[in-house]
Design a protein around this motif. Structure first.
Motif, short mmCIF file in Angstrom:
data_model
loop_
_atom_site.label_atom_id
_atom_site.label_comp_id
_atom_site.label_asym_id
_atom_site.label_seq_id
_atom_site.Cartn_x
_atom_site.Cartn_y
_atom_site.Cartn_z
N UNK A 539 0.80 -1.23 0.00
CA UNK A 539 0.00 0.00 0.00
C UNK A 539 0.83 1.27 0.00
N UNK A 540 2.16 1.15 0.09
CA UNK A 540 3.06 2.30 0.03
C UNK A 540 2.67 3.36 1.05
N UNK A 541 2.34 2.91 2.26
CA UNK A 541 1.93 3.83 3.33
C UNK A 541 2.47 3.33 4.66
N UNK A 542 3.43 4.03 5.26
CA UNK A 542 3.96 3.60 6.56
C UNK A 542 2.89 3.59 7.65
N UNK A 715 10.39 6.62 -3.57
CA UNK A 715 11.30 6.37 -4.69
C UNK A 715 11.95 5.00 -4.61
N UNK A 716 12.22 4.50 -3.40
CA UNK A 716 12.96 3.24 -3.29
C UNK A 716 12.07 2.01 -3.19
N UNK A 717 10.76 2.23 -2.92
CA UNK A 717 9.87 1.09 -2.81
C UNK A 717 9.56 0.54 -4.19
N UNK A 718 9.65 -0.79 -4.38
CA UNK A 718 9.24 -1.38 -5.66
C UNK A 718 7.75 -1.26 -5.86
N UNK A 719 7.32 -1.27 -7.09
CA UNK A 719 5.90 -1.12 -7.42
C UNK A 719 5.23 -2.48 -7.35
#
Length: 744
Positions: A539-542, A715-719
């Motif tokens: 989810x790209x959300x800490x 930027x560093x998280x893979x999709x």
């Protein structure tokens, strides 16, 4: 990932016949292999680096057969009509002893008429048998032959009950009736949820294929690794629950798309691209949690964890391959055989759940306070949770295991069921054994003087004269906490010329408990960290990742609270079918409430399973909320829509899980009852209070912060996004600029 899954689903839909044939063939072949070439099952109870393990290692060094686990058995005799010493009964017993000596693998037999073989009442006695080797896999068959050899005693009116040193954890648990009950309950829920027989049968069929495949793999693995005897029941419980749930989520989304006019194969592609991704991530969290048990330092728990994970892997694979194949083959016939009493159900979300979501979003603080109060009340009893060895006194009444336990307790005292194996590593090798060395007499006297020890056998030297072994009978049953104090007191003895070690069931479980307690923070930390990382990737959300991990820990409190109420406080022990324990004189206690100890490894195993299962519902709910948020950017509206679109399907999935786990409470084995109660309560609480109230309330309060992600992290998280968005393009323009890179 959604693109890859979408292509996989589309391919399976186009080649449905081939995919179906491959899965059925795999299930049939693996099942046949497990039937005709079953792998042996045995529990590796070794605990490297512990005092009990040191005692076991010394026992294997020159003491001969019968002094290790699996190397001994007993025939417990009971004469209700008079003492065993009458001439007629004595001849019958001695004839049985002679026949027992002829049983294969028997090395030595001690008659009950030798010293220590008869109880003070003279009505209960023990035929002690030492066997060649320590192969636990052959112990069950050998015990059956020993029991048959005792027929002369039975012909004389003497009850003869076989007994071994195996604990409840060593018993193989057979699957059967509970699985059928669980499947029937799941089918009823699916019929009510979908209203058509064809749709309801798809999750059932997929789960059964998954379970057959997984159990076949587990059975065949027994030829190359030590497979715990509980593996099949755990794999079935978890595999049945997640297998039906995963297929249910896919099927619900598919029927919605069909109702919206999407062509069948395109609907399958979209379903697997979106909901299939959620299934993969949800299954991944369960596997991560189970794999973390490798850090527990207890071989039995480690192996049980990764083998149980096999059933989850099979459930994920069948969900993203077999289910799409079935959907492609059936097409619009998925809605065939509609049940008349269910009416025509829509495929969209429930307006009731949507209303609840809107109500929660408008009153987040009140709902948050209510949820916390309810969860605190449910978790409070967990403070009274009592851990301890689960001895054979809690086995199913009427079994040989339970009956032999009761007879030994009535005749010789409760400690006879949990003798301590005292092994002394001698400083000086003993060469001259006649008369007995002073160190042995001193060792026996010192152990006999320990408070709580009621009898000590004569020490036996190993062949090399480097170690001595003797049996000490405590005054307490194996499940009594005071028995652990006796173990500690014997280990603390300072005997000149010898280093004392204690083995046996009580000592082993005590060491296992200490090892697991020491490793629990590490296991919990790894599970929480890795699961949160997986959610971060999804989810790209800490904020979402951390909050989800914490919510799952909350549901565990309710599970342990229920276990404490039922077993530690005894408020529901009879309701789950636990038999009344026996008193010291062998009579049944008449108390309404009685406590049942919980083995020390069970809470950690429950934690791993429940943390993974709870994450399933979190992933599905968050996926729906995120998709709604990406469409219009209104957080509170997204929360209401997400809960509305997933509420009914999550509730149906939870009902299925609860039904499956409750069905396993009917098992006579207390360990299975404990797992059934804990899993059922946790899933029920998780799907209602937590996912229905607490999670939506916190998301409403956090607002846009739910989806905030620092630019450097984005930027560093893979999709690896869980959801696909192709199906939403024509509805509203996606608001992706609101998510990621910290653009709040």
């Amino acid at each position: 990932m959604s693109g890859l899954l979408g292509r996989l689903g589309s391919w399976c839909a186009r080649h449905g016949g081939a995919v179906l044939a491959l899965w059925v063939a795999a299930a049939v072949l693996l099942t046949a292999g497990s039937v005709f070439f079953p792998g042996p099952v045995s529990n590796d109870v070794s605990i490297p680096g512990t005092d009990a393990q040191r005692a076991v290692d010394l026992m294997k060094d020159g003491f001969g057969p019968g002094y290790g686990a699996g190397g001994s058995a007993q025939i417990v005799l009971y004469s209700p009509d008079g003492p065993l010493v009458t001439e007629t009964r004595k001849r019958a017993v001695e004839r049985a002893v002679d026949l027992i000596r002829e049983v294969p693998h028997v090395k030595e037999v001690r008659s009950p008429y030798q010293v220590g073989g008869l109880a003070p009442s003279l009505e209960i006695g023990v035929i002690a048998v030492k066997l060649e080797g320590n192969d636990t896999a052959k112990l069950a068959e050998t015990t059956r032959l020993l029991s048959e050899a005792a027929e002369p005693a039975r012909a004389a009116g003497i009850e003869a009950v076989p007994a071994t040193s195996a604990s409840p954890a060593d018993k193989e648990i057979k699957t059967g009736t509970s699985e059928i009950i669980g499947v029937v309950c799941a089918l009823l829920v699916l019929l009510l949820a979908f209203g058509t027989l064809v749709a309801a049968m798809i999750p059932i069929f997929a789960a059964l294929v998954s379970i057959a495949t997984g159990l076949g793999v587990v059975s065949l693995l027994g030829h190359v690794v030590d497979v715990p005897k509980q593996a099949s029941i755990m794999a079935t419980m978890i595999g049945l629950g997640v297998g039906i749930d995963y297929a249910l989520f896919l099927l619900s989304r598919h029927r919605k798309l069909l109702a919206d006019g999407v062509p069948v194969r395109e609907a399958v592609r979209r379903v697997v691209a979106s909901s299939g991704g959620a299934v993969v991530f949800a299954g991944g969290t369960v596997i991560i949690a189970l794999s973390a048990l490798m850090l527990a330092g207890f071989p039995l728990l480690q192996t049980l964890g990764w083998i149980t994970g096999i059933s989850v892997v099979c459930a994920v694979f069948t969900s993203v391959t077999l289910v799409p194949a079935l959907l492609g083959l059936l097409g619009h016939r998925i809605n065939a055989l509609r049940l008349p009493f269910t009416g025509r159900r829509g495929s969209h979300g429930s307006s009731g759940w949507a209303s609840l979501g809107d109500w929660v979003a408008r009153r987040p603080w009140s709902v948050l306070a209510l949820s916390v109060a309810l969860l605190a009340a449910l978790a409070a009893p967990a403070l009274a949770l009592k851990l301890g060895p689960l001895d054979n006194g809690y086995a199913d009444r009427g079994t040989d295991t339970r009956r032999s336990y009761e007879l030994l307790q009535a005749g010789f005292g409760p400690g006879m069921n949990g003798p301590l194996v005292v092994v002394a590593d001698l400083d000086t090798r003993v060469v001259d054994r006649e008369p007995a060395p002073a160190v042995l007499g001193n060792l026996k006297d010192r152990v006999a003087d320990v408070e709580g020890v009621v009898h000590v056998g004569d020490p036996v030297l190993n062949r090399g004269g480097t170690a001595a072994l003797m049996q000490a009978i405590p005054a307490y049953a194996p499940g009594d906490p005071r028995a652990l104090d006796v173990v500690k007191a014997v280990r603390a003895l300072d005997v000149e010329g010898a280093r004392v070690h204690v083995g046996g069931q009580v000592a082993g479980m005590a060491d296992a408990g200490e090892r697991i307690a020491g490793r629990t923070p590490l296991v919990v930390g790894v599970v929480v960290l890795l699961s949160a990382l997986l959610l971060l990737l999804a989810f790209r959300s800490p904020v979402v990742a951390i909050k989800a991990a914490l919510m799952n820990l909350v549901s565990l409190g309710a599970a342990f609270g229920a276990l404490s109420l039922v077993f530690s406080l005894g408020l529901g022990s009879r309701l789950v079918g636990m038999d009344t324990p026996v008193s010291a004189d062998g009579s049944y206690l008449s108390t309404v409430f009685f406590t049942v100890p919980i083995d020390s490894y069970i809470p950690l195993m429950l934690f791993a399973i429940l943390f993974g299962l709870s994450m399933d519902y979190e992933v599905f709910l968050l996926t729906a909320v995120r998709q709604a948020y990406l469409r219009h950017g209104d957080n509170r509206r997204a929360v209401a829509e997400g809960l509305g679109s997933t509420g009914r399907v999550i509730t149906s999935a939870a009902l299925i899980m609860v039904a499956v786990f409750v069905a396993f409470v009917a098992y006579p084995d207390p360990m299975v009852k404990i797992f059934g109660v804990g899993l059922a309560v946790a899933i029920a609480v998780d799907a209602t209070i937590i996912r229905g109230l607490l999670v939506p309330a916190t998301m409403a309060l956090l607002g846009r912060a739910n989806w905030w992600c620092p630019a450097w992290l984005d930027r560093i998280l893979p999709n690896l996004s869980v959801e696909g968005h192709e199906e939403d393009e024509e509805k509203e323009e996606p608001r992706r600029e609101l998510v990621g890179a910290g653009r709040d």
